[in-house]
Scaffold this motif. Structure first.
Motif, short mmCIF file in Angstrom:
data_model
loop_
_atom_site.label_atom_id
_atom_site.label_comp_id
_atom_site.label_asym_id
_atom_site.label_seq_id
_atom_site.Cartn_x
_atom_site.Cartn_y
_atom_site.Cartn_z
N LYS A 110 6.06 18.88 5.60
CA LYS A 110 6.96 17.94 5.48
C LYS A 110 6.74 16.36 5.27
O LYS A 110 6.14 15.90 6.09
CB LYS A 110 8.25 17.83 6.55
CG LYS A 110 9.51 17.31 6.27
CD LYS A 110 10.33 17.35 7.64
CE LYS A 110 11.44 16.40 7.26
NZ LYS A 110 12.44 16.46 8.47
N VAL A 111 6.98 16.04 3.86
CA VAL A 111 6.73 14.60 3.62
C VAL A 111 7.63 13.96 3.04
O VAL A 111 8.69 14.48 2.25
CB VAL A 111 5.44 14.54 2.65
CG1 VAL A 111 5.28 13.12 2.00
CG2 VAL A 111 4.16 15.38 3.14
N THR A 112 7.95 12.57 3.62
CA THR A 112 9.23 11.95 2.93
C THR A 112 8.61 10.65 2.26
O THR A 112 7.36 10.60 1.94
CB THR A 112 9.88 11.26 4.00
OG1 THR A 112 9.30 10.28 4.63
CG2 THR A 112 10.41 12.49 5.15
N ARG A 113 9.31 9.89 1.35
CA ARG A 113 8.98 8.73 0.83
C ARG A 113 7.99 7.73 1.50
O ARG A 113 7.41 7.16 0.82
CB ARG A 113 10.11 8.26 0.13
CG ARG A 113 11.17 7.52 0.85
CD ARG A 113 12.19 6.76 0.25
NE ARG A 113 11.58 5.56 -0.12
CZ ARG A 113 12.34 4.63 -0.52
NH1 ARG A 113 13.74 4.45 -0.26
NH2 ARG A 113 11.97 3.26 -0.98
N CYS A 141 -0.73 7.05 6.69
CA CYS A 141 -0.19 8.50 5.94
C CYS A 141 1.11 8.79 6.61
O CYS A 141 1.62 9.77 6.01
CB CYS A 141 -1.15 9.38 5.76
SG CYS A 141 -1.76 9.86 7.32
N VAL A 142 1.53 8.28 7.51
CA VAL A 142 2.46 8.54 8.45
C VAL A 142 3.84 7.90 8.31
O VAL A 142 3.95 6.69 7.96
CB VAL A 142 2.35 8.76 9.80
CG1 VAL A 142 3.56 9.14 10.80
CG2 VAL A 142 1.01 9.78 10.24
N GLU A 143 4.98 8.69 8.17
CA GLU A 143 6.24 8.02 8.10
C GLU A 143 6.44 7.38 9.66
O GLU A 143 6.47 8.01 10.62
CB GLU A 143 7.32 9.15 7.93
CG GLU A 143 8.67 8.42 8.07
CD GLU A 143 9.98 9.39 7.99
OE1 GLU A 143 10.48 9.73 6.96
OE2 GLU A 143 10.45 9.86 9.24
N HIS A 144 6.78 6.10 9.56
CA HIS A 144 7.27 5.39 10.86
C HIS A 144 8.80 5.15 10.96
O HIS A 144 9.12 4.94 9.87
CB HIS A 144 6.52 4.14 10.99
CG HIS A 144 4.94 4.17 11.02
ND1 HIS A 144 4.14 4.42 9.82
CD2 HIS A 144 4.35 4.58 11.87
CE1 HIS A 144 2.84 4.48 10.20
NE2 HIS A 144 2.91 4.70 11.42
N TYR A 196 0.75 -1.17 -0.10
CA TYR A 196 -0.16 0.01 0.04
C TYR A 196 0.96 1.29 -0.05
O TYR A 196 1.98 1.34 0.42
CB TYR A 196 -0.90 0.20 1.11
CG TYR A 196 -1.97 -1.13 1.17
CD1 TYR A 196 -3.45 -0.74 0.70
CD2 TYR A 196 -1.86 -2.41 1.43
CE1 TYR A 196 -4.47 -1.71 0.60
CE2 TYR A 196 -2.90 -3.44 1.34
CZ TYR A 196 -4.01 -3.06 0.88
OH TYR A 196 -5.02 -4.11 0.93
N ARG A 197 0.18 2.24 -0.57
CA ARG A 197 1.01 3.57 -0.50
C ARG A 197 0.27 4.68 0.24
O ARG A 197 -0.92 4.71 0.25
CB ARG A 197 0.95 4.17 -1.91
CG ARG A 197 1.86 3.28 -2.79
CD ARG A 197 3.35 3.32 -2.67
NE ARG A 197 4.04 2.35 -3.64
CZ ARG A 197 4.28 1.05 -3.54
NH1 ARG A 197 4.03 0.42 -2.15
NH2 ARG A 197 4.78 0.38 -4.47
N PRO A 198 0.93 5.58 0.99
CA PRO A 198 0.42 6.48 2.13
C PRO A 198 -0.28 7.58 1.24
O PRO A 198 0.04 8.09 0.12
CB PRO A 198 1.69 6.94 2.84
CG PRO A 198 2.78 6.97 1.77
CD PRO A 198 2.43 5.55 0.97
N ASN A 199 -1.60 8.03 1.51
CA ASN A 199 -2.28 9.00 0.71
C ASN A 199 -1.71 10.27 1.45
O ASN A 199 -1.99 10.81 2.37
CB ASN A 199 -3.90 8.97 1.18
CG ASN A 199 -4.24 7.80 0.57
OD1 ASN A 199 -3.93 7.56 -0.54
ND2 ASN A 199 -5.33 7.23 1.10
N VAL A 200 -0.92 11.05 0.80
CA VAL A 200 -0.32 12.23 1.25
C VAL A 200 -0.25 13.68 0.31
O VAL A 200 0.23 14.53 0.60
CB VAL A 200 1.34 11.95 1.47
CG1 VAL A 200 1.75 10.89 2.46
CG2 VAL A 200 1.88 11.53 -0.07
#
Length: 445
Positions: A249-252, A274-277, A236-240
């Motif tokens: 600020k958004v990362t890959r 949707c969050v970077e962990h 799955y891909r985050p909805n950003v």
């Protein structure tokens, strides 16, 4: 229209954030905006194909949870966040002002760009009620179903579909559940899948073949698998998108947050898929999409919206998983032995097996296998894996807490437990303690 708190998204993260916000700030007005009128319980989706009688049996009753608390719900789609004016704008033309905003926008299925991927009969597994209703009907009509992927969703969906008497084939690139389990556990689940009639094929998809509708899956080695229906379960891909447009600020890996789930804007929080962990031990970002993690983060965000009431000592995340496939329950938390060694840890492994009832003659008894990974330097627990019956589902939570509190093999060995013949393993052979004992003996040599 103005609210003290606006939450975008109403799955596990958004729902929990709203409940926590009302619990800690009962006088604040809270609005939840959800895109879909009908939401799904994410972890229950695989079971709509077999165990559950319909897609309706997996509906998430958001209103039931939120309306008694005085939380307002709006079915609409947020198209823009204006962080300078503290407003969101929706597809229907509404402008809603907020003091605090929570993004719980979730994730969407990845769809690999294989040739032929747009043929009729090729599906993903989204959290979309109408889409899943169509997919369920197509599954009922098909006989030969190919599932591409070797993760939790692929295995759970495959196991549910085979219960309908379908011919199910899993196409796996490397090994089953690779990111969460060591090879011996992957082999264990593969044996179980084959025992119940699921085909496991190792290889990589080259293309999908068919005249308008999928008929075959061709692998890179040239082999072909007949298919009436293909289900892609390749992550799955985050909805950003909203966060990117708002300048956050958004990362890959997703939206960046601090230890209190605040984004780069002090009044905007984000939780869930949707969050970077970041890994508990290494601090490295990694993909982790679990409802349990989303609710954990949502409780932190909801409690700390207006003042810091719950202190987080460590922003990093422990991946804790469980699944039940082909009659076998698997659960894991923390690092695998394989991952720990790759990261440079010198490890000691403790193992134990035994029945989860005493005496083992009780009809619901199952054999439980526990593997614990410890650092050699101080004996701190790094990870755990368990296989067995349904008792495993709660045993892993003990070990997730042990990892979070950085317990040692010695502390686990002396853990004080409650046991009962009908409920647990014998206190003499309780598998967590015996695995800790096994590791402790090795640490002493």
């Amino acid at each position: 229209m103005r609210y003290d708190v606006v939450i975008i998204g109403a799955s596990a993260g958004g729902l929990t954030a709203a409940m926590a916000a009302k619990k800690f700030y009962p006088d604040k007005s809270v609005l939840v905006i959800k895109k879909e009128k009908v939401g799904m319980i994410p972890c229950g989706i695989p079971y709509i194909f077999g165990t559950l009688k319909s897609v309706d049996d997996d509906i998430l009753p958001v209103e039931k949870f939120l309306e008694p608390l005085g939380v307002d719900i709006l079915v609409d789609e947020v198209t823009e966040i204006d962080p300078t004016k503290n407003v969101v704008r929706t597809k229907s033309g509404k402008e809603i002002a907020w003091e605090k905003l929570v993004l719980a926008t979730g994730s969407r299925p990845a769809k690999p760009d294989f040739p032929g991927v747009d043929l009729d009969g090729i599906y993903t597994v989204p959290k979309d009620y109408e889409y899943l209703k169509k997919l369920r009907e197509r599954v009922k009509e098909a006989e030969k179903i190919v599932i591409v992927g070797g993760g939790f969703i692929a295995l759970e969906v495959g196991d549910e579909i085979r219960k309908l008497g379908k011919d199910v084939t899993l196409v796996v690139r490397s090994r089953l559940l690779r990111s969460s389990f060591d090879p011996e556990f992957s082999e264990m689940i593969e044996r179980k899948l084959k025992e119940v009639g699921i085909n496991v094929v190792y290889g990589q998809v080259e293309r999908f073949l068919g005249d308008g509708k999928v008929e075959k899956v061709r692998l890179l080695d040239g082999s072909e698998i007949p298919a009436d229906l293909v289900i892609l379960s390749t992550g799955y891909r985050p909805n950003v998108d909203l966060a990117v447009k708002a300048g956050l600020k958004v990362t890959r890996y997703g939206i960046w947050t601090d230890e209190y789930m605040r984004t780069s804007h002090p009044d905007i929080f984000a939780v869930g898929d949707c969050v970077e962990h970041r890994d508990f031990f290494t601090g490295k970002p990694y993909p982790l999409m679990l409802a349990s993690t989303a609710t954990f983060e949502a409780r932190i965000a909801g409690a700390n919206l207006f003042k810091l009431q719950i202190v987080r000592e460590n922003r990093r995340t422990i991946g804790a998983y469980s699944t039940h496939v082909a009659g076998l329950t698997l659960a894991a938390a923390g690092m695998t032995e394989e991952t720990a060694k790759k990261e440079g840890f010198e490890v000691i492994v403790g193992r134990a097996s035994g029945p989860d009832r005493h005496p083992a003659k009780f009809p619901d008894t199952s054999m439980v296998t526990v593997k614990l990974i410890f650092s050699r330097d101080r004996g701190a627990i790094l990870g755990a894996q368990i296989a067995g019956g349904k008792s495993v589902g709660e045993m892993i939570n003990i070990l997730a807490l042990a990892i979070q509190k950085r317990l040692t093999a010695s502390e686990l060995y002396t853990l004080q437990i409650a046991t009962h013949p009908l409920l647990t393993a014998s206190p003499v052979g309780y598998q967590i303690l015996k695995a800790a004992e096994d590791a402790l003996a090795k640490l002493r040599t």
